[in-house]
Design a protein around this motif. Structure first.
Motif, mmCIF file in Angstrom:
data_model
loop_
_atom_site.group_PDB
_atom_site.id
_atom_site.type_symbol
_atom_site.label_atom_id
_atom_site.label_comp_id
_atom_site.label_asym_id
_atom_site.label_seq_id
_atom_site.Cartn_x
_atom_site.Cartn_y
_atom_site.Cartn_z
ATOM 1 N N GLU A 119 19.251 68.557 39.439
ATOM 2 C CA GLU A 119 19.385 69.869 38.595
ATOM 3 C C GLU A 119 20.954 70.195 39.289
ATOM 4 O OE1 GLU A 119 15.467 71.851 37.598
ATOM 5 O OE2 GLU A 119 15.891 72.339 39.602
ATOM 6 N N SER A 120 21.942 69.342 39.222
ATOM 7 C CA SER A 120 23.132 69.409 39.953
ATOM 8 C C SER A 120 24.368 69.385 39.314
ATOM 9 C CB SER A 120 23.247 68.522 41.301
ATOM 10 O OG SER A 120 23.699 67.322 40.874
ATOM 11 N N TYR A 121 25.586 69.828 39.733
ATOM 12 C CA TYR A 121 26.816 69.490 39.121
ATOM 13 C C TYR A 121 26.972 68.020 39.270
ATOM 14 C CZ TYR A 121 28.228 74.351 39.093
ATOM 15 O OH TYR A 121 28.415 75.633 38.889
ATOM 16 N N GLY A 122 27.836 67.389 38.208
ATOM 17 C CA GLY A 122 28.183 66.080 38.653
ATOM 18 C C GLY A 122 29.362 66.160 39.382
ATOM 19 N N ASP A 123 30.050 64.879 39.291
ATOM 20 C CA ASP A 123 31.489 64.778 39.942
ATOM 21 C C ASP A 123 32.514 65.588 38.698
ATOM 22 O OD1 ASP A 123 30.677 63.653 41.935
ATOM 23 O OD2 ASP A 123 30.928 61.641 40.955
ATOM 24 N N ASP A 124 33.793 65.726 39.203
ATOM 25 C CA ASP A 124 34.601 66.179 38.321
ATOM 26 C C ASP A 124 34.475 65.224 37.076
ATOM 27 O OD1 ASP A 124 35.315 68.041 40.071
ATOM 28 O OD2 ASP A 124 37.264 67.441 40.551
ATOM 29 N N TYR A 125 34.575 65.920 35.907
ATOM 30 C CA TYR A 125 34.843 65.383 34.529
ATOM 31 C C TYR A 125 33.606 64.586 34.273
ATOM 32 C CZ TYR A 125 39.509 67.037 35.143
ATOM 33 O OH TYR A 125 40.653 67.676 35.401
ATOM 34 N N GLU A 126 32.490 64.687 35.071
ATOM 35 C CA GLU A 126 31.291 63.976 34.561
ATOM 36 C C GLU A 126 30.480 64.930 33.823
ATOM 37 O OE1 GLU A 126 28.853 62.618 37.966
ATOM 38 O OE2 GLU A 126 27.149 62.893 36.836
ATOM 39 N N LEU A 127 30.654 64.950 32.586
ATOM 40 C CA LEU A 127 30.103 65.822 31.550
ATOM 41 C C LEU A 127 29.506 65.107 30.325
ATOM 42 C CD1 LEU A 127 33.180 68.431 31.820
ATOM 43 C CD2 LEU A 127 30.749 68.781 32.767
ATOM 44 N N PRO A 128 28.369 64.608 30.581
ATOM 45 C CA PRO A 128 27.707 63.843 29.453
ATOM 46 C C PRO A 128 26.910 64.886 28.705
ATOM 47 C CG PRO A 128 26.484 63.480 31.417
ATOM 48 C CD PRO A 128 27.500 64.343 31.659
ATOM 49 N N PRO A 129 27.343 64.743 27.215
ATOM 50 C CA PRO A 129 26.579 65.615 26.229
ATOM 51 C C PRO A 129 25.115 65.397 26.118
ATOM 52 C CG PRO A 129 27.904 63.760 25.088
ATOM 53 C CD PRO A 129 28.215 63.925 26.473
ATOM 54 N N ASP A 130 24.988 63.899 26.189
ATOM 55 C CA ASP A 130 23.433 63.735 26.189
ATOM 56 C C ASP A 130 22.273 64.172 27.228
ATOM 57 O OD1 ASP A 130 24.773 61.752 27.466
ATOM 58 O OD2 ASP A 130 23.740 60.184 26.465
ATOM 59 N N ARG A 131 22.850 63.935 28.553
ATOM 60 C CA ARG A 131 22.199 64.270 29.660
ATOM 61 C C ARG A 131 22.641 65.469 30.335
ATOM 62 N NH1 ARG A 131 17.528 62.558 30.095
ATOM 63 N NH2 ARG A 131 17.287 61.954 32.156
ATOM 64 N N ALA A 132 23.298 66.116 29.731
ATOM 65 C CA ALA A 132 23.826 67.392 30.252
ATOM 66 C C ALA A 132 22.597 68.268 30.608
ATOM 67 C CB ALA A 132 24.732 68.524 29.335
ATOM 68 N N TYR A 133 22.336 68.766 31.887
ATOM 69 C CA TYR A 133 21.173 69.415 32.282
ATOM 70 C C TYR A 133 21.376 70.828 31.966
ATOM 71 C CZ TYR A 133 17.100 70.626 35.027
ATOM 72 O OH TYR A 133 15.831 70.968 35.488
ATOM 73 N N ASN A 134 22.404 71.619 32.189
ATOM 74 C CA ASN A 134 22.732 72.821 31.744
ATOM 75 C C ASN A 134 21.424 73.609 31.840
ATOM 76 O OD1 ASN A 134 25.139 71.996 31.427
ATOM 77 N ND2 ASN A 134 25.146 71.926 29.159
ATOM 78 N N GLU A 135 20.740 73.895 32.987
ATOM 79 C CA GLU A 135 19.610 74.697 32.995
ATOM 80 C C GLU A 135 19.971 76.167 32.505
ATOM 81 O OE1 GLU A 135 17.772 74.582 36.999
ATOM 82 O OE2 GLU A 135 16.447 76.188 36.463
ATOM 83 N N THR A 136 19.038 76.899 31.681
ATOM 84 C CA THR A 136 19.027 78.097 31.370
ATOM 85 C C THR A 136 19.519 79.126 32.591
ATOM 86 O OG1 THR A 136 17.544 77.542 29.383
ATOM 87 C CG2 THR A 136 18.046 80.036 30.078
ATOM 88 N N CYS A 137 18.513 78.754 33.660
ATOM 89 C CA CYS A 137 18.903 79.909 34.580
ATOM 90 C C CYS A 137 20.155 79.371 35.208
ATOM 91 C CB CYS A 137 17.969 79.358 35.860
ATOM 92 S SG CYS A 137 16.373 80.104 35.276
ATOM 93 N N ALA A 138 20.709 78.091 35.111
ATOM 94 C CA ALA A 138 22.121 78.115 35.900
ATOM 95 C C ALA A 138 23.074 78.955 34.974
ATOM 96 C CB ALA A 138 22.555 76.869 35.699
ATOM 97 N N SER A 139 22.997 79.222 33.650
ATOM 98 C CA SER A 139 23.831 79.778 32.676
ATOM 99 C C SER A 139 23.851 81.475 33.011
ATOM 100 C CB SER A 139 23.653 79.554 31.345
ATOM 101 O OG SER A 139 22.334 80.249 31.066
#
Lengths: 609, 609
Positions: free
Chosen positions: A279-299
């Motif tokens: 449930e973590s950040y990726g490396d810089d510019y690792e921003l996959p749309p399909d596997r983006a986790y983007n937890e609601t709580c993180a927002s």
């Protein structure tokens, strides 16, 4: 002041639930739905799952080691909402507190034996936040008593030593309790927790110490990393400590971490977290749309942090990110029915959900789930929706800054205004002065609004008739101000350009190369395809101006696209081939926050072009 | 026949370690290194970690619940390598076997209480595979006795009922033991395990039943899914059962699953597995280069499956995938020193490793690790490298098919040939007949080799002088045949075109849009940048013919690229911007299997173009 964050200093001062009232509208409706439906929904599930029973001593204990915190988040929601169920629930919690203030249904009898995963201080953090909410909306009662006893226990037990919790949140909770009570030891305890972290303070774990931000001291970190909710809760507490102790270096450290994170580790929706496994950040510019986790709580954590930075610095960029995150993440996390939720919020879904007996516990493929084994998100949504007015505007001296445009009334010192708008569907915002008064009024012009205009329309009167008409002036991103004095009936009209626009990714974002997305105002749009018909994997969009349609009061868009991916041999790599031409279709785009309300579906924000 | 797979029928018959001998060369060198270094390295670590001690009854027991299987994989490697350490290690294992054949150091005393995660049958599977290897290379001994007793125990305990193991492998192990001993109950037991799966046979788990392929019966599945090693070990066992029972429907089912998986769920390197969280396949076309999991063991399982399908059907496409996987996955999984390993094999790495005291347990960022807490990969590499000759060629009647070109001698019936080649660096392959004989010789022409030629050069002799020169004919992908009879000294020369080529992804692979990769022969190339200098995140490659360089006997390539990503504002999404021009550089590409031998580095296979 009914406010989740009340710094004693800062460029801006918050305006809380007593100063800002939401009327029916985009956010007012959601806040009402939250109070009427979501809060009770959460309580029902917590009873059913046995997590409330844990406090009654029912055995075997049920739920995960941090399930107590869900009840505390719910209590916080109830406090902001002045919900009638609060006292009884608080009483159940109170019964479980031990004589010295210790309170945890999982670890009673084996206290503080697992700082990495035990979540005891994390649970206190949420309890204290609930207590602060109650103090500020109601005053002392059983809940505030329990929270203060827990905080005192924490100070006694942890003031000396090197320990802290694997999951931050206690830091910001203690600072707020200090702000609410004036008791300085809470601030000192929070400061020590912040300074201990990264020395390191915790044991190593398979995910690595970066998972809980114990890899380097917070002053030395370059970027947010590891588990996103942990990272952002910690950073929020760090800002609180920095503000209260006047530690500019510490504040600057967080600002700089925020900058790099927003520039390199944030999805278009404002969502953060690229990886499922931790449930973590990726490396810089690792921003996959399909596997983006983007937890609601993180927002939610992101909103909490940016709000704090906004108050501390007055820099409008923090409000811009809050808006993006509220409209595209918070509003997405809960369905229009108020009783089903997304936990992860990817920007592309290739396979429609296959629900089991009508329920889709994975909350994927276009169907939200009513509950989760780890059910932080529903309760976190509940407490955030219940305290939403606190994010709408802020005070600067005797003036106000309106950050988010939604039907509302705002009062501060000698200013009282009513905001009327169909935002985010329309870009017209009217701010009408309700009483004669004074003070500067500032309106945030979002970063995307490049040709906004502002009109100041003084109320007409016999002794001061209107001249040839109101003066309309162009305003750029940032704040647009109008100074008082004011007469009741004066109006400010902000016109934001609500054209749909194509947005392109930085070319270092490998996963988005060759794609573009459509935004309109603060909203990110997506193609949603019920049952994947038409198949979203095969489309190529044409970058023409999207056509607008009004649907159920919302604005949907249509873009031209061709469908058809050409033949696929047995191996998907080879010479550059001609694309199969494919049929032309009109592709319907819906606001991202409205996707997943029509049954199992595929979805994509980024469209191949 | 010293062969890991010995079907009783099939279009092709395997040629094992007694028929194929590797000489020094690409694979012969690795096989020797494996025997001399890797096997002892594994044994040392298993001793140090206490996993061997578990069999001696040392307590507390150490390692994961499946650690017994590592010792069995190592025993299998020792059997193929005829390694002198085998008997003593087998004796330690034998001491732990219970009277009824039960053998497991973790679950003794609580047998068969967790089929989902217990791995007991999985461990037997590897034990039996080791036993079969020993039977076929040496004959009966203590190890084969232990394996057969375990297999008999399994048949007694599980022949009736509905149970099976959360991790397949027992299926193919039992079929092979049937093939080695003729005892039919082993085949029947394997058949039942296959047919039980998906009814379902196991309890549900958070990852979902698809994780261990218990979601649908194998005959109904459309594609490989879930945990990749589980999926491919199961499919291998299914092919074995199908072949031995003559079940064409079952065989076709696996072939069709293989087809869709290869067309939609396989990385350019042959690697499989897109997700870290459950080591699983992603959805169709979910093939992210940066988060590709591509477990080394999964590639070994893929070779095991494709080899079985090749033998059963004679379809050369299976050999093509084996070649791709051997050169780009198996050879990548172990460093040139034979004592450090990759577990996951992504196609892009953005951050160089930061080793701790010289060791990089995560095996990321260009540094392999000497060992893992879950150390399947080193042992799996050891047993595969030790049995590698079995994959090089196969028999078709009295003829042979040479599938993989590496210096070797191959003997079958009345054929004896020596293969000499610098492949994969050069495309010239010489097959020289060693003795007068008969039988058709077939050489695989890989799918990428579009202008290959074949020359048949009969040995010259006084009574049959060479005509004007050997006849050279063009040959296309598939098999190129030359018929006997043969005289000692006859030669076949295959010339494969070894030009570097640009390869493009199917446009449905979202994560690769706008990129291309370079291949040469069977090798996938990558840009490797030690300490990320030059920074690989900023490059754009020019699609010109790559320039070749010979480095340490290998071929490296150079392509033109520009470096420079333009300015990044605070937010990485916006209007289509001009790319910063950036400096032109010559970008060095190394074979993917050679990356990660020069210290912490970044890497990318797919280059933005």
């Amino acid at each position: 002041m009914a406010n989740p964050v009340l710094p004693s200093s800062g460029v801006l001062s918050p305006l809380g639930l007593d100063a800002v009232r939401l009327s029916p509208g985009f956010w007012g409706d959601r806040m009402a739905l939250n109070r009427e439906v979501t809060i009770a929904h959460c309580q029902e599930w917590e009873e059913k799952e046995g997590w409330i029973g844990n406090f009654r001593g029912e055995r075997p204990r049920r739920g995960r080691e941090f399930s107590d915190s869900e009840i505390y988040k719910l209590l916080e929601a109830m406090a902001w909402a002045d919900h009638p169920a609060l006292p009884a629930l608080a009483e159940i919690v109170a019964q479980a507190q031990e004589g010295d203030g210790y309170l945890n249904t999982r670890w009673t009898g084996s206290r503080y034996t697992d700082f990495e995963w035990g979540h005891e201080l994390y649970c206190y953090g949420h309890l204290i936040q609930a207590g602060v909410a109650r103090l500020r909306t109601h005053g002392e009662d059983r809940l505030t008593e329990v929270a203060i006893r827990a905080a005192d226990h924490v100070c006694r037990r942890f003031m000396d030593g090197t320990q802290t919790c694997g999951h931050p949140v206690i830091e910001m909770a203690l600072v707020e309790l200090y702000r609410a009570t004036g008791t300085e030891r809470y601030l000192e305890m929070a400061r020590r927790f912040v300074e201990r972290r990264g020395l390191p303070a915790l044991g190593d774990i398979p995910f690595g110490r970066g998972y809980f931000q114990d890899d380097v001291p917070v002053r030395q970190a370059q970027v947010f990393r590891g588990h996103v909710v942990r990272a952002l809760y910690l950073a929020s507490g760090v800002v609180d400590v920095a503000v209260e102790t006047g530690d500019q270096e510490l504040l600057k450290a967080v600002e700089s971490q925020w900058e790099r994170t927003v520039a390199r580790r944030t999805h278009l929706t404002g969502g953060m977290g690229s990886r499922h496994i931790d449930e973590s950040y990726g490396d810089d510019y690792e921003l996959p749309p399909d596997r983006a986790y983007n937890e609601t709580c993180a927002s939610i954590a992101s909103v909490m942090l940016s709000h704090r930075l906004l108050l501390a610095t007055g820099d409008v960029r923090y409000a811009d990110l809050v808006e993006r995150t509220l409209y595209n993440m918070l509003a997405t996390g809960v369905a229009l029915d108020g009783r089903s939720f997304f936990y992860a919020n990817p920007l592309q879904v290739r396979v429609p959900a296959v629900p089991l007996n009508g329920v889709n516990h994975a909350a994927e493929g276009g169907l939200r789930s009513p509950w989760f084994d780890v059910s932080c998100c529903p309760n976190n949504i509940a407490r955030t929706m219940a305290s939403l007015p606190a994010y709408v505007a802020a005070a600067a001296g005797d003036g106000i800054l309106v950050h988010h445009f939604t039907p509302s009334e705002i009062r501060h010192e000698r200013l009282a205004v009513r905001v009327e708008t169909g935002y985010p569907w329309t870009g017209s915002v009217s701010v009408r002065v309700l009483e004669d008064g004074e003070g500067r009024i500032g309106l945030r012009v979002p970063a995307w609004a490049s040709d906004a205009t502002l009109a100041h329309v003084p109320v007409s009167s016999p002794d001061a008739p209107l001249p040839d008409g109101p003066v309309i002036r162009p305003v750029g991103p940032g704040y647009a101000y109008v100074d008082g004095p004011w007469r009741a009936g004066d109006e400010i009209r902000l016109e934001l350009p609500m054209r749909a626009r194509w947005t392109y990714p930085d070319r270092r974002i490998d996963a988005l190369r060759g794609s573009a997305a459509v935004e309109r105002g603060p909203l990110v749009y997506c193609a949603e395809s019920v049952a994947d018909e038409p198949p979203l994997g095969d489309l190529t969009a044409r970058v023409d101006p999207p056509v607008e349609h009004e649907v159920d009061g919302a604005v949907e868009l249509e873009v031209a696209a061709s469908l058809g991916a050409g033949a696929n041999g047995g191996w998907p790599y080879g010479e550059a081939g001609a694309h199969g031409g494919g049929a032309d279709v009109g592709l319907r785009l819906v606001p991202y926050h409205r996707w997943g309300n029509r049954g199992p579906a595929t979805m994509r924000v980024w469209l191949p072009i």
